[in-house]
Design a protein around this motif. Structure first.
Motif, PDB file in Angstrom:
ATOM      1  N   VAL A 161      17.733  35.259-111.192  1.00 62.85           N
ATOM      2  CA  VAL A 161      19.107  34.837-111.145  1.00 62.85           C
ATOM      3  C   VAL A 161      19.657  33.475-110.366  1.00 62.85           C
ATOM      4  O   VAL A 161      18.638  33.085-109.702  1.00 62.85           O
ATOM      5  CB  VAL A 161      19.959  36.129-110.652  1.00 62.85           C
ATOM      6  N   ALA A 162      20.761  33.069-110.532  1.00 65.22           N
ATOM      7  CA  ALA A 162      20.867  31.784-109.808  1.00 65.22           C
ATOM      8  C   ALA A 162      21.019  31.895-108.108  1.00 65.22           C
ATOM      9  O   ALA A 162      20.589  30.796-107.679  1.00 65.22           O
ATOM     10  CB  ALA A 162      22.624  31.502-110.043  1.00 65.22           C
ATOM     11  N   GLU A 163      20.983  33.170-107.542  1.00 66.95           N
ATOM     12  CA  GLU A 163      21.047  33.171-106.001  1.00 66.95           C
ATOM     13  C   GLU A 163      19.336  32.917-105.752  1.00 66.95           C
ATOM     14  O   GLU A 163      19.238  32.677-104.651  1.00 66.95           O
ATOM     15  CB  GLU A 163      21.450  34.552-105.727  1.00 66.95           C
ATOM     16  N   ASP A 164      18.599  33.129-106.520  1.00 66.98           N
ATOM     17  CA  ASP A 164      17.251  32.967-106.391  1.00 66.98           C
ATOM     18  C   ASP A 164      16.800  31.717-106.151  1.00 66.98           C
ATOM     19  O   ASP A 164      15.750  31.196-105.603  1.00 66.98           O
ATOM     20  CB  ASP A 164      16.305  33.694-107.608  1.00 66.98           C
ATOM     21  N   GLY A 165      17.695  30.856-106.653  1.00 71.58           N
ATOM     22  CA  GLY A 165      17.288  29.238-106.382  1.00 71.58           C
ATOM     23  C   GLY A 165      18.180  28.466-105.396  1.00 71.58           C
ATOM     24  O   GLY A 165      17.917  27.607-104.990  1.00 71.58           O
ATOM     25  N   TRP A 218      19.017  25.082-105.454  1.00 68.32           N
ATOM     26  CA  TRP A 218      20.334  24.152-104.859  1.00 68.32           C
ATOM     27  C   TRP A 218      20.290  24.842-103.539  1.00 68.32           C
ATOM     28  O   TRP A 218      19.687  25.489-102.899  1.00 68.32           O
ATOM     29  CB  TRP A 218      21.308  24.888-105.636  1.00 68.32           C
ATOM     30  N   THR A 219      21.082  23.906-102.858  1.00 64.78           N
ATOM     31  CA  THR A 219      21.403  23.970-101.431  1.00 64.78           C
ATOM     32  C   THR A 219      22.990  23.460-101.387  1.00 64.78           C
ATOM     33  O   THR A 219      23.476  23.123-102.402  1.00 64.78           O
ATOM     34  CB  THR A 219      20.516  23.082-100.615  1.00 64.78           C
ATOM     35  N   GLU A 220      23.547  23.361-100.062  1.00 67.52           N
ATOM     36  CA  GLU A 220      24.819  23.039 -99.963  1.00 67.52           C
ATOM     37  C   GLU A 220      25.074  22.080 -98.990  1.00 67.52           C
ATOM     38  O   GLU A 220      24.133  22.164 -97.782  1.00 67.52           O
ATOM     39  CB  GLU A 220      25.790  24.238 -99.492  1.00 67.52           C
ATOM     40  N   VAL A 221      25.421  20.731 -99.189  1.00 64.83           N
ATOM     41  CA  VAL A 221      25.833  20.029 -98.158  1.00 64.83           C
ATOM     42  C   VAL A 221      27.363  19.573 -97.934  1.00 64.83           C
ATOM     43  O   VAL A 221      27.927  19.299 -99.047  1.00 64.83           O
ATOM     44  CB  VAL A 221      25.239  18.761 -98.438  1.00 64.83           C
ATOM     45  N   GLY A 229      29.653  21.762 -97.614  1.00 65.37           N
ATOM     46  CA  GLY A 229      30.362  22.754 -98.560  1.00 65.37           C
ATOM     47  C   GLY A 229      30.165  22.562-100.087  1.00 65.37           C
ATOM     48  O   GLY A 229      30.826  23.324-100.761  1.00 65.37           O
ATOM     49  N   LEU A 230      29.539  21.415-100.625  1.00 62.64           N
ATOM     50  CA  LEU A 230      29.335  21.168-101.835  1.00 62.64           C
ATOM     51  C   LEU A 230      27.967  21.571-102.469  1.00 62.64           C
ATOM     52  O   LEU A 230      26.978  21.295-101.662  1.00 62.64           O
ATOM     53  CB  LEU A 230      29.739  19.707-101.977  1.00 62.64           C
ATOM     54  N   ARG A 231      27.698  22.267-103.463  1.00 68.27           N
ATOM     55  CA  ARG A 231      26.315  22.599-104.072  1.00 68.27           C
ATOM     56  C   ARG A 231      25.722  21.413-104.723  1.00 68.27           C
ATOM     57  O   ARG A 231      26.123  20.637-105.277  1.00 68.27           O
ATOM     58  CB  ARG A 231      26.632  23.682-105.261  1.00 68.27           C
ATOM     59  N   LEU A 232      24.490  21.250-104.149  1.00 66.15           N
ATOM     60  CA  LEU A 232      23.664  20.081-104.626  1.00 66.15           C
ATOM     61  C   LEU A 232      22.405  20.763-105.476  1.00 66.15           C
ATOM     62  O   LEU A 232      21.653  21.586-104.669  1.00 66.15           O
ATOM     63  CB  LEU A 232      23.043  19.280-103.563  1.00 66.15           C
ATOM     64  N   LYS A 233      22.385  20.379-106.614  1.00 63.68           N
ATOM     65  CA  LYS A 233      21.013  20.789-107.572  1.00 63.68           C
ATOM     66  C   LYS A 233      19.666  20.137-107.002  1.00 63.68           C
ATOM     67  O   LYS A 233      19.938  18.902-106.947  1.00 63.68           O
ATOM     68  CB  LYS A 233      21.360  20.851-108.891  1.00 63.68           C
ATOM     69  N   LEU A 234      18.804  20.726-106.857  1.00 61.94           N
ATOM     70  CA  LEU A 234      17.396  20.153-106.308  1.00 61.94           C
ATOM     71  C   LEU A 234      16.489  20.145-107.553  1.00 61.94           C
ATOM     72  O   LEU A 234      15.983  21.183-108.191  1.00 61.94           O
ATOM     73  CB  LEU A 234      16.856  20.620-105.216  1.00 61.94           C
ATOM     74  N   GLY A 235      15.841  18.940-107.798  1.00 58.19           N
ATOM     75  CA  GLY A 235      14.492  18.897-108.599  1.00 58.19           C
ATOM     76  C   GLY A 235      13.427  19.093-107.673  1.00 58.19           C
ATOM     77  O   GLY A 235      13.547  19.402-106.272  1.00 58.19           O
ATOM     78  N   PRO A 236      12.050  19.115-108.148  1.00 59.06           N
ATOM     79  CA  PRO A 236      10.894  19.329-107.455  1.00 59.06           C
ATOM     80  C   PRO A 236      10.823  18.446-105.960  1.00 59.06           C
ATOM     81  O   PRO A 236      11.418  17.277-106.105  1.00 59.06           O
ATOM     82  CB  PRO A 236       9.782  19.187-108.355  1.00 59.06           C
ATOM     83  N   VAL A 237      10.388  18.914-104.983  1.00 56.89           N
ATOM     84  CA  VAL A 237      10.348  18.178-103.774  1.00 56.89           C
ATOM     85  C   VAL A 237       8.696  17.950-103.525  1.00 56.89           C
ATOM     86  O   VAL A 237       7.827  18.379-103.908  1.00 56.89           O
ATOM     87  CB  VAL A 237      11.007  19.084-102.560  1.00 56.89           C
TER      88      VAL A 237
END
Length: 307
Positions: free
Chosen positions: A206-210, A235-238, A240-248
């Motif tokens: 689910v979304a929270e797993d990300g 995803w993470t938050e920066v 207060g805004l959500r930022l989706k992440l690709g592979p790191v």
């Protein structure tokens, strides 16, 4: 054999395509999940499997529940010899399982009994498994517990996302599923009960797993991000805004966990071990972009952290 194919998402398409091209098997109908709202336009869309069936003029059945009397009557009238299944997305009652003489044969994207459940590919990457694969088995009442006909194995590459790995398994698994039905029809293939040892479960992602937990080691974070890519997405938050992440990328740099630092060489975030360098990111309401391009526009303040 007369077959009724059951499947819904894109990974099921290679298997259906093989059966449509087969000279041994006749696809008399397809069962898929009902049309659903999807995409940016929020339009009602046919599933990928349903779309392929439509293109070939194959009847498509879309019961809300496979236990519906109308669906049971339709399937009985079709009189399939076997029903191959790939990611259909609904539990099948015993009355439905009993209709085809060779039963329902499922293609599952793991080496059973490992990773029974809805998200085996994601679970294998997240756990750091070196190998995974696909299995064909006879569906019974339990969750992915039926006896196994055959398997194919696949090495998990260090750069594999769930989407990339699943694409490979969908192709090799399609060949396995066709071969399995050939062997069952010929009487040359017998299913073997799954062992009691090595059982593990892969629940739906689910979304929270990300949501990335930056107090974890970099290796765990990298695996989790790849496991949830492309869906539901990391995803993470920066600020207060959500930022989706690709592979790191894991790097030999040290930063405090959650600290984010912008340099000429990239954007870095601290973890419980070494830092990771971001590659592609997606701010809310925008497209994927290079992390440095995002950081320049975001104008992060010294001492900024991610949540």
């Amino acid at each position: 054999m007369r077959i009724v194919f059951a499947g819904t998402p894109e990974p099921a398409v290679p298997s259906l395509r093989r059966f449509l091209e087969s000279t041994r098997h006749d696809v008399v109908a397809v069962v898929t999940r009902p049309d659903a709202v999807a995409g940016r336009g929020r339009k009602v869309q046919r599933s990928p499997v349903g779309q392929l069936a439509d293109e070939h003029g194959i009847p498509v059945l879309t019961p809300r529940r496979p236990s519906e009397p109308e669906f049971i009557d339709q399937l009985t009238e079709l009189a399939p010899d076997c029903c191959p299944v790939v990611a259909y997305g609904a539990l099948l009652p015993q009355r439905v399982l009993d209709i085809p003489r060779f039963g329902w044969i499922n293609l599952h994207f793991s080496l059973l009994p490992a990773w029974r459940g809805a998200a085996p590919v994601q679970a294998a990457i997240d756990a750091g498994d070196e190998f995974t694969g696909a299995s064909t088995f006879q569906i019974e009442a339990g969750l992915d517990t039926g006896p196994v006909f055959g398997v194919v194995t696949e090495k998990i590459q260090v750069t594999d996302t769930a989407g990339v790995l699943l694409e490979r398994l969908a192709d090799s698994g399609a060949r396995l599923l066709e071969t399995t039905l050939d062997g069952v029809e010929d009487g040359a293939l017998q299913a073997v009960p799954q062992p009691n040892e090595g059982v593990s479960y892969a629940p739906k992602v689910v979304a929270e797993d990300g949501h990335v937990r930056w107090d974890q080691p970099a290796l765990n974070i990298s695996r989790r991000i790849r496991a949830v890519t492309p869906a539901p997405g990391a995803w993470t938050e920066v600020g207060g805004l959500r930022l989706k992440l690709g592979p790191v990328e894991m790097v030999e740099e040290e930063l405090p966990p959650r600290a984010i630092e912008v340099r000429k060489s990239g954007v870095f975030i601290g973890t419980a071990t070494t830092a990771v360098r971001l590659d592609q990111v997606q701010p809310q309401g925008k497209r994927m972009m290079a992390a440095l391009d995002w950081a320049r526009g975001a104008r992060l303040q010294p001492g900024a952290v991610v949540e």
